[in-house]
Scaffold this active site. Sequence first.
Site, PDB file in Angstrom:
ATOM      1  N   GLU A 276       0.846  -1.197   0.000  1.00  0.00           N
ATOM      2  CA  GLU A 276       0.000   0.000   0.000  1.00  0.00           C
ATOM      3  C   GLU A 276       0.881   1.247   0.000  1.00  0.00           C
ATOM      4  O   GLU A 276       1.786   1.383   0.818  1.00  0.00           O
ATOM      5  CB  GLU A 276      -0.907   0.002   1.229  1.00  0.00           C
ATOM      6  CG  GLU A 276      -1.653   1.291   1.501  1.00  0.00           C
ATOM      7  CD  GLU A 276      -2.532   1.734   0.344  1.00  0.00           C
ATOM      8  OE1 GLU A 276      -2.414   2.908  -0.066  1.00  0.00           O
ATOM      9  OE2 GLU A 276      -3.325   0.897  -0.158  1.00  0.00           O
TER      10      GLU A 276
ATOM     11  N   THR B  63     -10.381   5.067  -2.043  1.00  0.00           N
ATOM     12  CA  THR B  63     -11.837   5.065  -2.223  1.00  0.00           C
ATOM     13  C   THR B  63     -12.563   4.628  -0.959  1.00  0.00           C
ATOM     14  O   THR B  63     -13.650   5.127  -0.639  1.00  0.00           O
ATOM     15  CB  THR B  63     -12.221   4.139  -3.393  1.00  0.00           C
ATOM     16  OG1 THR B  63     -11.607   4.628  -4.596  1.00  0.00           O
ATOM     17  CG2 THR B  63     -13.718   4.075  -3.585  1.00  0.00           C
TER      18      THR B  63
ATOM     19  N   HIS C 212     -25.659  -1.867   0.310  1.00  0.00           N
ATOM     20  CA  HIS C 212     -26.802  -1.870  -0.598  1.00  0.00           C
ATOM     21  C   HIS C 212     -27.530  -3.212  -0.554  1.00  0.00           C
ATOM     22  O   HIS C 212     -26.925  -4.263  -0.366  1.00  0.00           O
ATOM     23  CB  HIS C 212     -26.336  -1.586  -2.023  1.00  0.00           C
ATOM     24  CG  HIS C 212     -25.805  -0.203  -2.218  1.00  0.00           C
ATOM     25  ND1 HIS C 212     -26.631   0.880  -2.415  1.00  0.00           N
ATOM     26  CD2 HIS C 212     -24.530   0.283  -2.231  1.00  0.00           C
ATOM     27  CE1 HIS C 212     -25.895   1.975  -2.562  1.00  0.00           C
ATOM     28  NE2 HIS C 212     -24.610   1.636  -2.450  1.00  0.00           N
TER      29      HIS C 212
ATOM     30  N   ARG D 261     -14.459   7.144  -7.281  1.00  0.00           N
ATOM     31  CA  ARG D 261     -14.912   5.790  -7.581  1.00  0.00           C
ATOM     32  C   ARG D 261     -14.223   5.298  -8.843  1.00  0.00           C
ATOM     33  O   ARG D 261     -13.996   6.074  -9.783  1.00  0.00           O
ATOM     34  CB  ARG D 261     -16.434   5.790  -7.771  1.00  0.00           C
ATOM     35  CG  ARG D 261     -17.213   6.014  -6.496  1.00  0.00           C
ATOM     36  CD  ARG D 261     -18.639   6.459  -6.788  1.00  0.00           C
ATOM     37  NE  ARG D 261     -18.712   7.907  -6.929  1.00  0.00           N
ATOM     38  CZ  ARG D 261     -19.807   8.574  -7.268  1.00  0.00           C
ATOM     39  NH1 ARG D 261     -20.928   7.922  -7.505  1.00  0.00           N
ATOM     40  NH2 ARG D 261     -19.805   9.887  -7.364  1.00  0.00           N
TER      41      ARG D 261
ATOM     42  N   CYS E 141     -15.676  16.323  21.753  1.00  0.00           N
ATOM     43  CA  CYS E 141     -16.827  16.229  20.855  1.00  0.00           C
ATOM     44  C   CYS E 141     -17.366  14.808  20.775  1.00  0.00           C
ATOM     45  O   CYS E 141     -18.569  14.581  20.816  1.00  0.00           O
ATOM     46  CB  CYS E 141     -16.445  16.703  19.451  1.00  0.00           C
ATOM     47  SG  CYS E 141     -15.965  18.434  19.345  1.00  0.00           S
TER      48      CYS E 141
END
Length: 516
Positions: A65, A74, A83, A344, A435
């Site tokens: 990498e 991505t 999905h 993408r 936070c």
Amino acid sequence: MKIELPRDESKVKKSESIAFIYLAFFVASRKEFYMYDIAIIGAGVTGCAIARELYRYQAGICVIEREEDVCCGTSKANSAIIHAGFDAKPGTLKAKLNVEGNAMMDTLSKDLDIPFVRNGSLVVCTDEQDASELERLLEQGKGNGVKDLRILDREALHTMEPNLDDHVTSALYAPTGGIVCPFHMTIAFAENAVANGVEFFLNTAVTSITSLEDGYLISTDKQDITAKTVINAAGVYADVFHNMVSSKKLHITARKGEYQLLDKSAGAHVSHTIFQLPGKMGKGVLVTPTVHGNLLVGPTAEDTDNKEGINTTREGLASLSEKASHSVKNLPMRQVITSFAGLRAHEDNGDFIIGEAADAPGFFDAAGIESPGLSSAPAIGVMMARLVQDKMHLTEKENFIATRKGILRPEELSLEERNELIKKQPAYGNIICRCEMISEGEILDAIHRPLGARSLDAIKRRTRAGMGRCQAGFCSPRTMEILSREVPMEMTDISKCGGSSQFVYGYNKEIQEEMP
């Protein structure tokens, strides 16, 4: 010269011809030389899922990498959606692997300790659109194997989601749709792969790939690696590496999507993932809650020749609110806490490319992995592992570690359990990020676990320290102090995201003791 010999005997099962032919070259070039059975290029969610699945077999495996951490391409900038699988064309790999990957998520989320929620999704249709498109998606989804799809009328729909725009008249409801944290998902795959013996070469950019008699020579900016099998999971750069070894060229277009993330106070504006009817460039602008309680709006869709073009634009961000308002009303866009963009990897034929290159034996592609790539990643890992196992005749391990425990979250404990934890480990009582209420103990865990964090963004991805309203304005100096102490590393070496993104370049005052 240092020749690094693999610790695992399986990594030296390399042909003697390659070793003898190239050893003199490596000695002369004074580069480190590594030998593996399998090398994976790319440590996004696809590459890490493949690495985890492949280590079910006896093999020496590495992941290469170019960035300083996993999940830096991505995989770090997407819609974080699992999905259902109704919108992919029947018969495609996208359709098959989306549904298979979706079905794997419940088990994976438990085994790898990944935050995942099946919140369901809605594809909404307004009174100005053709409602028959919902029927087409319904039948297509059924053909793909998606369960429990149905179309809701206006009354049922607005009862379910009161903040839908008044012009929304119907929607396709997919209860199997879900939301996940892409950071945690990728990191979980990677950490589990490391626990099983996979080695990661981070901050290592592949410069060339050369075919050998029995495999491939992968040259990088740091060392050279030989492998019998190469798996190309390099995202928008997958065509570049494929084209180094194959005459049958690929072409991948980077498709930029811009997003806006809203504060947790806006997180309950909708409870389902709200899609618009899909168009030529994708599924339109969605509105969705996140697993961490925020609200996400996006993405835009713009093709670009710049494979590094992750900048946001005034025009792109301005369009999000207007486009999202066609499906969801009263969006509290004044509560945006950050904006970002991702790329993408769109392959010209519009489908995933998974398998061995026709004219490059032992070179496997996982290319064109765009949406629904995150949803499909678990199934892509299984498919690729089976292809490589069949090619290399690998045998299964008896001691594969299938589970992984994530970073301990004190907020998930009862008050009594949290107090007991702080008594034993006081660092969990020292809040660093106000936070998100992230403690020093969580940051210490992120630094010292497998593939430990070495930058502020790496800590952010693992713990969420710096992801809140102030966007690291308060906690960065304190997090830097912990990194400097624990790694250890100089303050001037601490970066936001590796490379040249250091924060501290020196001291603004020099204090010297007076000489006697």
